[in-house]
Design a protein around this motif. Sequence first.
Motif, short mmCIF file in Angstrom:
data_model
loop_
_atom_site.label_atom_id
_atom_site.label_comp_id
_atom_site.label_asym_id
_atom_site.label_seq_id
_atom_site.Cartn_x
_atom_site.Cartn_y
_atom_site.Cartn_z
N PHE A 25 0.85 -1.19 0.00
CA PHE A 25 0.00 0.00 0.00
C PHE A 25 0.89 1.24 0.00
O PHE A 25 1.80 1.35 0.81
CB PHE A 25 -0.87 0.04 1.26
N VAL A 26 0.59 2.18 -0.88
CA VAL A 26 1.27 3.46 -0.90
C VAL A 26 0.23 4.52 -0.53
O VAL A 26 -0.75 4.71 -1.26
CB VAL A 26 1.87 3.77 -2.29
N VAL A 27 0.42 5.16 0.62
CA VAL A 27 -0.51 6.21 1.03
C VAL A 27 -0.12 7.48 0.27
O VAL A 27 0.97 8.01 0.46
CB VAL A 27 -0.47 6.44 2.56
N GLN A 28 -1.01 7.92 -0.60
CA GLN A 28 -0.72 9.08 -1.42
C GLN A 28 -1.25 10.37 -0.81
O GLN A 28 -0.70 11.44 -1.04
CB GLN A 28 -1.35 8.90 -2.81
N GLY A 72 2.97 9.44 1.82
CA GLY A 72 4.40 9.19 1.64
C GLY A 72 4.86 7.88 2.24
O GLY A 72 5.96 7.42 1.94
N ASP A 73 4.03 7.25 3.08
CA ASP A 73 4.40 5.97 3.70
C ASP A 73 3.96 4.79 2.84
O ASP A 73 2.98 4.88 2.09
CB ASP A 73 3.76 5.83 5.09
N THR A 74 4.67 3.68 2.99
CA THR A 74 4.38 2.43 2.30
C THR A 74 4.22 1.34 3.35
O THR A 74 5.02 1.26 4.29
CB THR A 74 5.54 2.07 1.34
N VAL A 75 3.19 0.50 3.20
CA VAL A 75 2.89 -0.56 4.16
C VAL A 75 2.80 -1.89 3.41
O VAL A 75 2.21 -1.96 2.33
CB VAL A 75 1.56 -0.27 4.90
N LEU A 76 3.34 -2.94 4.01
CA LEU A 76 3.28 -4.28 3.44
C LEU A 76 2.20 -5.10 4.12
O LEU A 76 2.16 -5.18 5.36
CB LEU A 76 4.63 -5.00 3.60
N GLY A 77 1.36 -5.74 3.31
CA GLY A 77 0.42 -6.77 3.77
C GLY A 77 0.92 -8.10 3.23
O GLY A 77 0.72 -8.40 2.06
N PRO A 78 1.64 -8.90 4.04
CA PRO A 78 2.21 -10.16 3.55
C PRO A 78 1.14 -11.16 3.10
O PRO A 78 0.02 -11.17 3.62
CB PRO A 78 2.98 -10.70 4.76
#
Length: 129
Positions: A70-73, A91-97
Amino acid sequence: MSRKDFDPTTVAPDGREPSKARLFDGTADGPHRGSVDGEVLGTRVTVLTYGNDEPGVGPPLHVHPYDEVFVVQQGRARFFVGDKVIDAEAGDTVLGPAGLPHRFVNLGPGRLQTLDIHLSPRWIQTNLE
Protein backbone atom coordinates in the motif's frame (compact mmCIF):
# COMPACT_ATOMS: atom_id res chain seq x y z
CA MET A 1 22.21 11.12 -7.21
CA SER A 2 23.89 8.83 -9.71
CA ARG A 3 22.94 5.16 -9.66
CA LYS A 4 24.46 2.18 -11.38
CA ASP A 5 22.86 -0.87 -9.77
CA PHE A 6 23.51 -3.31 -12.64
CA ASP A 7 25.16 -3.57 -16.03
CA PRO A 8 22.46 -2.87 -18.67
CA THR A 9 24.24 -5.14 -21.15
CA THR A 10 23.35 -8.13 -18.92
CA VAL A 11 19.58 -7.75 -19.43
CA ALA A 12 17.99 -8.31 -22.82
CA PRO A 13 14.47 -7.11 -23.65
CA ASP A 14 12.00 -10.01 -23.44
CA GLY A 15 9.98 -9.05 -26.51
CA ARG A 16 6.99 -7.48 -24.73
CA GLU A 17 5.70 -4.25 -26.21
CA PRO A 18 5.14 -1.21 -24.00
CA SER A 19 1.47 -1.02 -23.02
CA LYS A 20 -1.05 1.27 -21.38
CA ALA A 21 -4.28 0.76 -19.43
CA ARG A 22 -6.52 3.27 -17.65
CA LEU A 23 -6.38 2.82 -13.86
CA PHE A 24 -9.32 5.03 -12.90
CA ASP A 25 -11.86 7.59 -13.99
CA GLY A 26 -11.32 10.67 -11.84
CA THR A 27 -15.02 11.57 -12.09
CA ALA A 28 -16.26 8.19 -10.81
CA ASP A 29 -17.85 7.89 -7.36
CA GLY A 30 -17.05 5.31 -4.71
CA PRO A 31 -13.88 4.23 -2.95
CA HIS A 32 -12.67 1.64 -5.49
CA ARG A 33 -12.17 3.76 -8.56
CA GLY A 34 -10.40 1.20 -10.65
CA SER A 35 -7.82 -1.49 -11.13
CA VAL A 36 -5.51 -2.79 -13.82
CA ASP A 37 -4.66 -6.48 -13.79
CA GLY A 38 -1.05 -7.21 -14.60
CA GLU A 39 -2.26 -9.58 -17.31
CA VAL A 40 -3.58 -6.56 -19.25
CA LEU A 41 -0.13 -4.97 -19.21
CA GLY A 42 1.77 -8.22 -19.67
CA THR A 43 3.31 -8.13 -16.19
CA ARG A 44 2.98 -9.89 -12.82
CA VAL A 45 1.78 -6.82 -10.85
CA THR A 46 -1.82 -5.62 -10.45
CA VAL A 47 -2.53 -2.02 -9.40
CA LEU A 48 -5.65 -0.69 -7.64
CA THR A 49 -6.63 2.76 -6.47
CA TYR A 50 -8.72 3.32 -3.34
CA GLY A 51 -9.92 6.47 -1.62
CA ASN A 52 -12.60 7.87 0.64
CA ASP A 53 -13.39 11.07 2.51
CA GLU A 54 -14.97 9.52 5.61
CA PRO A 55 -12.90 8.87 8.76
CA GLY A 56 -13.33 5.33 10.10
CA VAL A 57 -14.23 3.89 6.70
CA GLY A 58 -12.17 1.44 4.65
CA PRO A 59 -12.22 -1.95 2.94
CA PRO A 60 -13.43 -5.01 4.89
CA LEU A 61 -11.01 -7.46 6.46
CA HIS A 62 -9.66 -9.61 3.63
CA VAL A 63 -6.73 -11.79 2.59
CA HIS A 64 -4.71 -12.48 -0.58
CA PRO A 65 -2.50 -15.44 -1.56
CA TYR A 66 0.29 -12.94 -2.43
CA ASP A 67 1.87 -9.81 -0.93
CA GLU A 68 0.11 -6.45 -1.21
CA VAL A 69 1.94 -3.14 -0.91
CA PHE A 70 0.00 0.00 0.00
CA VAL A 71 1.27 3.46 -0.90
CA VAL A 72 -0.51 6.21 1.03
CA GLN A 73 -0.72 9.08 -1.42
CA GLN A 74 -2.96 11.43 0.57
CA GLY A 75 -4.24 11.58 4.13
CA ARG A 76 -3.73 9.21 7.04
CA ALA A 77 -4.69 5.55 7.52
CA ARG A 78 -4.68 2.93 10.23
CA PHE A 79 -3.77 -0.51 8.89
CA PHE A 80 -4.70 -3.70 10.70
CA VAL A 81 -2.35 -6.40 9.37
CA GLY A 82 -2.56 -9.68 11.26
CA ASP A 83 -2.02 -8.69 14.93
CA LYS A 84 -0.21 -5.44 14.08
CA VAL A 85 -1.68 -1.94 13.94
CA ILE A 86 0.26 0.46 11.73
CA ASP A 87 -0.54 4.16 11.36
CA ALA A 88 0.63 5.62 8.06
CA GLU A 89 0.40 8.95 6.29
CA ALA A 90 1.00 10.38 2.84
CA GLY A 91 4.40 9.19 1.64
CA ASP A 92 4.40 5.97 3.70
CA THR A 93 4.38 2.43 2.30
CA VAL A 94 2.89 -0.56 4.16
CA LEU A 95 3.28 -4.28 3.44
CA GLY A 96 0.42 -6.77 3.77
CA PRO A 97 2.21 -10.16 3.55
CA ALA A 98 0.62 -13.06 1.67
CA GLY A 99 -1.91 -15.01 3.74
CA LEU A 100 -2.14 -12.38 6.51
CA PRO A 101 -5.64 -10.85 6.89
CA HIS A 102 -5.65 -7.07 6.66
CA ARG A 103 -7.80 -3.97 6.37
CA PHE A 104 -7.38 -0.24 6.78
CA VAL A 105 -9.46 2.82 7.63
CA ASN A 106 -9.24 6.53 6.96
CA LEU A 107 -7.99 8.31 10.11
CA GLY A 108 -9.01 11.75 8.80
CA PRO A 109 -9.30 14.56 8.66
CA GLY A 110 -9.99 14.71 4.95
CA ARG A 111 -9.40 12.32 2.09
CA LEU A 112 -7.45 9.07 2.22
CA GLN A 113 -6.06 7.99 -1.14
CA THR A 114 -3.98 4.87 -1.63
CA LEU A 115 -2.34 3.05 -4.49
CA ASP A 116 -2.48 -0.70 -3.78
CA ILE A 117 0.05 -2.93 -5.53
CA HIS A 118 -0.84 -6.62 -5.71
CA LEU A 119 2.12 -8.87 -6.51
CA SER A 120 0.00 -11.00 -8.82
CA PRO A 121 -1.01 -10.81 -12.47
CA ARG A 122 -4.63 -10.55 -11.30
CA TRP A 123 -6.59 -9.40 -8.25
CA ILE A 124 -7.45 -12.42 -6.03
CA GLN A 125 -9.17 -11.71 -2.72
CA THR A 126 -11.31 -13.39 -0.06
CA ASN A 127 -13.31 -11.07 2.22
CA LEU A 128 -13.45 -12.26 5.83
CA GLU A 129 -16.11 -9.80 7.06
